[in-house]
Design a protein around this motif. Structure first.
Motif, mmCIF file in Angstrom:
data_model
loop_
_atom_site.group_PDB
_atom_site.id
_atom_site.type_symbol
_atom_site.label_atom_id
_atom_site.label_comp_id
_atom_site.label_asym_id
_atom_site.label_seq_id
_atom_site.Cartn_x
_atom_site.Cartn_y
_atom_site.Cartn_z
ATOM 1 N N PRO A 1 0.954 -1.294 -0.056
ATOM 2 C CA PRO A 1 0.083 0.042 0.014
ATOM 3 C C PRO A 1 0.914 1.131 0.089
ATOM 4 O O PRO A 1 2.000 1.197 0.304
ATOM 5 N N THR A 2 0.369 2.319 -0.434
ATOM 6 C CA THR A 2 1.018 3.772 -0.481
ATOM 7 C C THR A 2 0.863 4.230 0.802
ATOM 8 O O THR A 2 -0.293 4.437 1.394
ATOM 9 N N MET A 3 1.907 4.421 1.733
ATOM 10 C CA MET A 3 1.726 4.684 2.990
ATOM 11 C C MET A 3 1.947 6.239 3.353
ATOM 12 O O MET A 3 2.801 6.711 2.874
ATOM 13 N N ASP A 4 1.071 6.784 4.037
ATOM 14 C CA ASP A 4 0.820 8.013 4.914
ATOM 15 C C ASP A 4 1.334 8.043 6.081
ATOM 16 O O ASP A 4 0.337 7.411 7.092
ATOM 17 N N SER A 5 2.695 8.253 6.686
ATOM 18 C CA SER A 5 2.625 8.081 8.091
ATOM 19 C C SER A 5 2.117 9.494 8.958
ATOM 20 O O SER A 5 2.519 10.343 8.583
ATOM 21 N N ILE A 6 1.441 9.077 9.775
ATOM 22 C CA ILE A 6 0.929 10.179 10.737
ATOM 23 C C ILE A 6 1.440 9.972 12.302
ATOM 24 O O ILE A 6 1.591 9.001 12.830
ATOM 25 N N ASP A 7 2.088 11.134 12.630
ATOM 26 C CA ASP A 7 2.814 11.447 14.086
ATOM 27 C C ASP A 7 3.597 10.091 14.217
ATOM 28 O O ASP A 7 3.587 9.375 15.412
ATOM 29 N N GLY A 8 4.558 9.874 13.326
ATOM 30 C CA GLY A 8 5.464 8.836 13.599
ATOM 31 C C GLY A 8 5.115 7.519 13.320
ATOM 32 O O GLY A 8 5.871 6.269 13.513
ATOM 33 N N GLY A 9 3.985 7.271 12.525
ATOM 34 C CA GLY A 9 3.297 6.011 12.446
ATOM 35 C C GLY A 9 4.424 5.003 11.433
ATOM 36 O O GLY A 9 4.846 5.815 10.622
ATOM 37 N N ASN A 10 4.572 3.885 11.752
ATOM 38 C CA ASN A 10 5.557 2.974 11.003
ATOM 39 C C ASN A 10 4.863 1.476 11.096
ATOM 40 O O ASN A 10 4.174 1.275 11.646
ATOM 41 N N ILE A 11 5.721 0.796 10.062
ATOM 42 C CA ILE A 11 5.357 -0.762 10.035
ATOM 43 C C ILE A 11 6.247 -1.354 11.006
ATOM 44 O O ILE A 11 7.320 -1.897 10.773
ATOM 45 N N GLN A 12 5.810 -1.246 12.235
ATOM 46 C CA GLN A 12 6.722 -1.723 13.385
ATOM 47 C C GLN A 12 6.930 -3.188 13.398
ATOM 48 O O GLN A 12 6.049 -3.907 12.970
ATOM 49 N N THR A 13 8.083 -3.536 13.682
ATOM 50 C CA THR A 13 8.529 -4.928 13.698
ATOM 51 C C THR A 13 8.873 -5.482 14.989
ATOM 52 O O THR A 13 9.459 -6.619 15.198
ATOM 53 N N GLU A 14 8.742 -4.826 15.931
ATOM 54 C CA GLU A 14 9.249 -5.197 17.383
ATOM 55 C C GLU A 14 8.325 -6.030 18.095
ATOM 56 O O GLU A 14 8.896 -6.945 18.704
ATOM 57 N N TYR A 15 7.093 -6.307 17.710
ATOM 58 C CA TYR A 15 6.307 -7.017 18.292
ATOM 59 C C TYR A 15 5.480 -7.708 17.081
ATOM 60 O O TYR A 15 4.910 -6.904 16.100
ATOM 61 N N GLU A 16 5.380 -9.052 17.157
ATOM 62 C CA GLU A 16 4.682 -9.730 16.018
ATOM 63 C C GLU A 16 3.675 -10.777 16.762
ATOM 64 O O GLU A 16 3.538 -11.049 17.992
ATOM 65 N N GLY A 17 2.569 -11.202 16.113
ATOM 66 C CA GLY A 17 1.857 -12.157 16.525
ATOM 67 C C GLY A 17 0.330 -11.744 16.086
ATOM 68 O O GLY A 17 0.125 -10.444 15.583
ATOM 69 N N PHE A 18 -0.630 -12.505 16.038
ATOM 70 C CA PHE A 18 -2.146 -12.199 15.540
ATOM 71 C C PHE A 18 -2.604 -10.779 16.382
ATOM 72 O O PHE A 18 -2.952 -9.853 15.477
ATOM 73 N N ASP A 19 -2.113 -10.528 17.509
ATOM 74 C CA ASP A 19 -2.551 -9.309 18.258
ATOM 75 C C ASP A 19 -1.885 -8.021 17.835
ATOM 76 O O ASP A 19 -2.341 -7.000 17.985
ATOM 77 N N TYR A 20 -0.854 -8.152 16.884
ATOM 78 C CA TYR A 20 -0.275 -7.118 16.424
ATOM 79 C C TYR A 20 -0.463 -6.957 14.865
ATOM 80 O O TYR A 20 -0.235 -5.877 14.493
ATOM 81 N N ASN A 21 -0.584 -7.993 14.438
ATOM 82 C CA ASN A 21 -0.614 -7.985 12.747
ATOM 83 C C ASN A 21 -2.078 -8.350 12.160
ATOM 84 O O ASN A 21 -2.261 -8.153 11.011
ATOM 85 N N GLY A 22 -2.566 -8.989 12.994
ATOM 86 C CA GLY A 22 -4.229 -9.628 12.392
ATOM 87 C C GLY A 22 -4.881 -8.598 11.917
ATOM 88 O O GLY A 22 -5.509 -8.788 10.652
#
Length: 645
Positions: free
Chosen positions: A291-312
């Protein structure tokens, strides 16, 4: 921060103070119960500073709904004659009379004009260096220090009063019943007001928020269905295309003009490898797309936490929206940093710079405050404007209406009206707990939460009359795509009910009247607002059960209105493509056309939305507070919308 304000000393010096006898004050706002997890702690010290902010009443709010209907009603000759952002800003700007009246009142109360400042957008004014003693006299109130369960203190009061002639010129004043300011002693006054307790609103992206989708069984690639007859056990993109008569291998003609936005809140984020895994299975030509990403207030595709609760959530929203509108590439609005997160208001700030400050600006106890100087926080400037609103915006998150004050909700709801005037379709999921709130929370009679509460807990912004609220359906057990769907009753229950804040909009009046006349629910005012005069939700629905989603390298079955909103948004995005290809405008605010033409929807007449110790409401012919008007029929929708201007 101070650079955003204009000192009013020079222009205000010329204002003549009217000769008026002392006037009695009337209550402007009152809070009957404390917000969840707050308690009174102590009296406020007389010398504490109160950074008073007065939200000036906007102009033309009394006619704004009529203007929205003028560009959204299918019978209007001005249908789709959408406004520009500049036209909207000018239409709603507070009048000079409002500004003068409020400033004169402050002067009459002994507040020197050098202490009065106004924002550049004219939306609100600030009184500086005000003590608790002065503020209590001004507002005829008593300030207290309140504490959250976390121990964070906040300055506020139970009610406040202003003269009657002032009341119509202001929306609200803070800090008062909104609990939006940390306590500052005189010594602390120069310190940045930053470390406030995160509220419900800006925790929306956290795994425990209760508004994210629900996980089902894991699947092997070999077990994924390949035949439409099996869609009752698994939903894939081709199942949805068949259910809602979406074109397969559709050649879009207006992708350069069209746009579709998906909103996500950190720490929720998608995994690129999950997108590829999904597309390799269902849409090989899309493999590698992002997707074309528009980052708002530091929004990023974080990889610090993974799992259904974070990626689902993000995996679900993007995999299905990208697949259903391919080759159009959706915009991902990723909001908030890892430390503080973001609220719906932070997102709205990013697509409307004026929203950052109007009506008092954001609420520090509910909304993200940026720059975020905490370790690891986003230290750039707050995102105010800079990103365009897409033609359709889908959000698979929601609050409980009871979590927030009516003024907070009304301020935000009016922003959705403004987006509708500009031709933006705004969709929100209606919730996954039936008539209960997130995580099954119900209310006591006084509005507080309780495990044994019996009062229904509707979602917000679903109750806002200027958005389209999306409920959930499912294929009946052992059924196929050729059978009528029912309300979702597998793992989740379609959120629905009636508002405790917003009145019934005119476009919904007939549907609500018919519902109560023919299918009155078996509950009383003890369970919900049964006045028959308030907004009902959802407006429509789409399938929300048994979605096959690639999450963290595995295929999972996923459930929720989180599935339904991006699916319905995809349908409308394809309708927009057809209109744009003919030189027409996007459809904009949907509800007036949908309610005037319910035959465009597949009516859902079975299934309920249990909660709060009750069976909830029942799906019935016509609109109902479980599945709304029903699910989309793309062929009927596009045929109707192509006949409109």
């Amino acid at each position: 921060m101070l650079a955003r304000f204009l000192l009013l000393a020079a222009p205000l010096a010329a204002l003549a103070l009217p000769s008026r006898p002392a006037t009695l004050k009337r209550t402007h706002e009152r809070r009957s119960v404390l917000p969840h997890q707050w308690e009174e702690h102590a009296d406020a010290h007389p010398d504490m500073r109160v950074p008073l902010r007065i939200a000036l009443a906007q102009s033309n709010l009394d006619t704004a709904y009529d203007e929205l209907m003028r560009v959204s009603d299918p019978e209007s000759p001005d249908f789709a004659s959408h406004w520009t952002a500049k036209q909207v800003a000018e239409f709603f700007a507070p009048s000079k009379n409002t500004l003068d009246t409020v400033v004169n009142w402050l002067a009459e109360e002994g507040i020197d004009r050098s202490r009065v400042k106004q924002t550049q957008s004219l939306g609100w004014i600030e009184v500086s260096n005000l003590t608790v003693t002065e503020a209590e006299a001004l507002l005829d109130t008593k300030y207290k220090v309140y504490k959250h369960a976390s121990g964070k203190p906040t300055l506020g009061c139970g009610s406040y009063s202003v003269p009657e002639h002032i009341s119509k010129h202001i929306d609200f004043i803070t800090p008062t019943v909104h609990f939006d300011t940390r306590v500052n002693s005189p010594r602390q006054e120069q310190r940045r007001k930053r470390d406030v307790e995160p509220g419900v609103a800006k925790n929306i992206g956290q795994p425990w928020s209760g508004s994210t989708p629900k996980q089902g069984a894991s699947l092997s690639a070999a077990s994924i269905i390949t035949e439409l007859e099996q869609c009752g056990s698994q939903i894939t993109p081709i199942c949805l295309q068949a259910l809602y008569k979406l074109p397969i291998d559709y050649i879009q003609f207006a992708t350069s003009k069209n746009s579709y936005g998906i909103v996500e809140y950190t720490p929720q984020s998608y995994l690129p490898t999950d997108l590829d895994m999904f597309f390799e299975q269902f849409l090989p030509q899309a493999t590698g797309k992002r997707p074309t990403m528009d980052s708002i207030d530091g929004g990023n595709i974080q990889t610090e936490y993974e799992g259904f609760d974070y990626n689902g959530e993000s995996d679900l929203d993007l995999q299905y929206s990208m697949a259903l509108v391919y080759p159009l590439n959706p915009v991902l609005y990723q909001a908030g940093d890892m430390v503080e997160g973001a609220s719906f208001n932070n997102f709205l700030d990013a697509i409307d710079g004026a929203y950052c400050t109007y009506d008092g600006g954001d609420d520090p106890t509910q909304d993200g405050v940026y720059p975020d100087y905490a370790t690891g926080g986003y230290q750039g400037p707050e995102t105010c404007g800079g990103y365009a609103a897409t033609n359709v915006i889908s959000t698979s998150y929601a609050y409980n209406e009871a979590d927030l004050t009516p003024f907070y909700e009304t301020r935000q709801c009016n922003e959705y009206l403004k987006l509708g005037l500009q031709g933006v379709t705004v969709l929100y999921s209606s919730g996954d707990y039936g008539v209960a709130g997130n995580d099954g929370q119900c209310l006591n009679a006084d509005g507080t939460y309780s495990a044994n509460g019996i009062r229904f807990n509707p979602s917000f912004p679903g109750t806002c009359p200027y958005i389209t609220s999306v409920g959930a359906t499912q294929i009946i057990p052992n059924g196929t795509i050729f059978d009528a769907e029912e309300a979702s009753q597998s793992v989740i229950y379609s959120g629905g009910g009636f508002s405790n804040v917003f009145a019934t909009p005119s476009y919904q009046t007939s549907a609500i009247k018919s519902y109560y006349a023919n299918y009155p629910p078996p509950y009383t005012a003890a369970q919900y607002n049964n006045s028959e005069a308030v907004r009902g939700l959802p407006d429509i629905s789409a399938n929300g059960a048994f979605y096959v989603v690639a999450v963290d390298g595995e295929f999972e079955l996923v459930f929720g209105t989180s599935c339904s909103s991006p699916t319905f948004g995809s349908v409308i995005t394809l309708v927009n493509d057809a209109r744009l290809a003919l030189g027409k405008k996007p459809v904009g605010f949907l509800n007036p056309t949908l309610y005037a033409n319910p035959w465009m929807m597949n009516d859902i007449t079975t299934g309920g939305n249990q909660g709060c110790g009750t069976p909830g409401f029942e799906s019935v012919p016509g609109w109902d507070p479980v599945t709304g008007l029903g699910t989309p029929n793309y062929e009927l929708l596009v045929a109707k919308y192509l006949t409109l201007p």
